[in-house]
Write a protein that holds these residues in place. Structure first.
Motif, PDB file in Angstrom:
ATOM      1  N   SER A  57       0.812  -1.218   0.000  1.00 23.92           N
ATOM      2  CA  SER A  57       0.000   0.000   0.000  1.00 23.92           C
ATOM      3  C   SER A  57       0.849   1.274   0.000  1.00 23.92           C
ATOM      4  O   SER A  57       0.292   2.381  -0.009  1.00 23.92           O
ATOM      5  CB  SER A  57      -0.998  -0.010   1.161  1.00 23.92           C
ATOM      6  OG  SER A  57      -0.280  -0.124   2.364  1.00 23.92           O
ATOM      7  N   HIS A  58       2.180   1.123  -0.014  1.00 24.18           N
ATOM      8  CA  HIS A  58       3.023   2.311  -0.198  1.00 24.18           C
ATOM      9  C   HIS A  58       2.615   2.948  -1.542  1.00 24.18           C
ATOM     10  O   HIS A  58       2.508   2.242  -2.549  1.00 24.18           O
ATOM     11  CB  HIS A  58       4.499   1.887  -0.224  1.00 24.18           C
ATOM     12  CG  HIS A  58       5.438   3.035  -0.379  1.00 24.18           C
ATOM     13  ND1 HIS A  58       5.584   3.734  -1.559  1.00 24.18           N
ATOM     14  CD2 HIS A  58       6.290   3.621   0.505  1.00 24.18           C
ATOM     15  CE1 HIS A  58       6.480   4.689  -1.403  1.00 24.18           C
ATOM     16  NE2 HIS A  58       6.921   4.645  -0.156  1.00 24.18           N
ATOM     17  N   PRO A  59       2.365   4.270  -1.564  1.00 26.90           N
ATOM     18  CA  PRO A  59       1.814   4.874  -2.791  1.00 26.90           C
ATOM     19  C   PRO A  59       2.592   4.539  -4.072  1.00 26.90           C
ATOM     20  O   PRO A  59       1.999   4.256  -5.104  1.00 26.90           O
ATOM     21  CB  PRO A  59       1.867   6.377  -2.511  1.00 26.90           C
ATOM     22  CG  PRO A  59       1.947   6.491  -1.030  1.00 26.90           C
ATOM     23  CD  PRO A  59       2.552   5.236  -0.485  1.00 26.90           C
ATOM     24  N   LYS A  60       3.927   4.546  -3.977  1.00 24.65           N
ATOM     25  CA  LYS A  60       4.723   4.275  -5.196  1.00 24.65           C
ATOM     26  C   LYS A  60       4.605   2.812  -5.606  1.00 24.65           C
ATOM     27  O   LYS A  60       4.553   2.485  -6.790  1.00 24.65           O
ATOM     28  CB  LYS A  60       6.213   4.589  -4.959  1.00 24.65           C
ATOM     29  CG  LYS A  60       6.480   6.014  -4.590  1.00 24.65           C
ATOM     30  CD  LYS A  60       6.500   6.871  -5.827  1.00 24.65           C
ATOM     31  CE  LYS A  60       6.776   8.317  -5.469  1.00 24.65           C
ATOM     32  NZ  LYS A  60       6.213   9.259  -6.424  1.00 24.65           N
TER      33      LYS A  60
ATOM     34  N   SER B 156       2.096   0.731  -4.759  1.00 22.54           N
ATOM     35  CA  SER B 156       0.729   0.398  -5.169  1.00 22.54           C
ATOM     36  C   SER B 156       0.459   0.908  -6.585  1.00 22.54           C
ATOM     37  O   SER B 156      -0.236   0.255  -7.358  1.00 22.54           O
ATOM     38  CB  SER B 156      -0.282   0.867  -4.126  1.00 22.54           C
ATOM     39  OG  SER B 156      -1.013   1.949  -4.560  1.00 22.54           O
ATOM     40  N   ALA B 157       1.041   2.054  -6.951  1.00 25.22           N
ATOM     41  CA  ALA B 157       0.874   2.541  -8.336  1.00 25.22           C
ATOM     42  C   ALA B 157       1.493   1.538  -9.317  1.00 25.22           C
ATOM     43  O   ALA B 157       0.921   1.248 -10.375  1.00 25.22           O
ATOM     44  CB  ALA B 157       1.518   3.913  -8.490  1.00 25.22           C
TER      45      ALA B 157
END
Ligand SMILES: N[C@@H](CCC(=O)N[C@@H](CS)C(=O)NCC(=O)O)C(=O)O
Length: 213
Positions: free
Chosen positions: A197-200, A202-203
């Motif tokens: 779920s870390h934004p980078k 998860s992207a």
């Protein structure tokens, strides 16, 4: 600083097959570090023509400004050092290396299942993986996470390192392939959720090609 001293970002090309396989930790590290690279994926029918160009006739290869560098674990360690995911002191790096080597051992066990053709033997290997081998490693991961008294629930310090990336990656594969659940290992499950779920990350997970291996 004069413009001649400004460091140019290296031009990276990651050569691999169209799968997560041995290249995925490098791809996740690139995502975490927000570093651009060319994600080159060979189809099996094109591989024989490319194979002789590779330093050890195998993949992955990380091309850095035209230099062809090989060995998946060395590539992961290089990127982890380069972009700050390899610990902040010798003991932290020791702990990351320890997890890394454990993952290499566990992966070797998982390959035995992948390459076995005999159905009965496959069942036997599967049973021993699920009953004994995988729990041994997960118990170890759980213990190491517990020993880290910093906040966050990671292996070392209070942020993601190569150790977390590698454990996330292998447990994802085990959940996909063996339908193996992390229910009995809540700290490892929570750590993997955090990485995903870390934004980078998860992207990247949302946009990466969906492949079987
Ligand atoms: N120790 C190497 C092993 C490399 C390896 O065996 N790669 C496989 C794919 S995971 C490969 O290139 N297979 C095709 C071939 O050998 O022709 C590493 O970790 O990078």
């Amino acid at each position: 600083m004069s413009s001649s001293k400004v460091m140019k970002m290296p031009e990276y090309k990651l050569h691999y097959f169209n799968g997560r396989g041995a290249a995925e930790p490098a791809r996740i590290l690139f995502a975490l570090a927000d570093v651009e690279y060319e994600d080159i994926r060979y189809e099996m029918e094109d591989w024989p023509a490319k194979k002789p160009e590779m330093p050890l006739q195998a993949l992955p290869v990380l091309e850095i400004d035209g230099k062809m560098m090989t060995q998946s674990q060395a590539i992961a360690r290089y990127l982890a050092r380069e972009y700050g995911f390899n610990g902040t002191d010798n003991m932290e790096t020791f702990r990351i290396d320890e997890i890394h080597e454990a993952i290499v051992e566990l992966q070797r066990e998982l390959y035995k299942l992948h390459y076995e053709k005999d159905e009965d033997k496959k069942k036997e290997i599967n049973q021993s993986l699920v009953d004994t081998i995988i729990p041994k490693f997960l118990n170890f991961f759980e213990r190491r996470i517990t020993e880290n008294h910093r906040s966050g629930g990671y292996f070392v310090g209070d942020g993601i390192t190569l150790a977390d990336v590698l454990v996330y990656n292998i447990t994802y594969n085990m959940e996909q392939k063996l339908k193996f659940s992390l229910d009995k290992w809540p700290k490892t499950a929570a750590l993997c959720k955090k990485v995903a779920s870390h934004p980078k990350v998860s992207a990247w997970l949302k946009k990466r090609p969906q492949t079987e291996f």
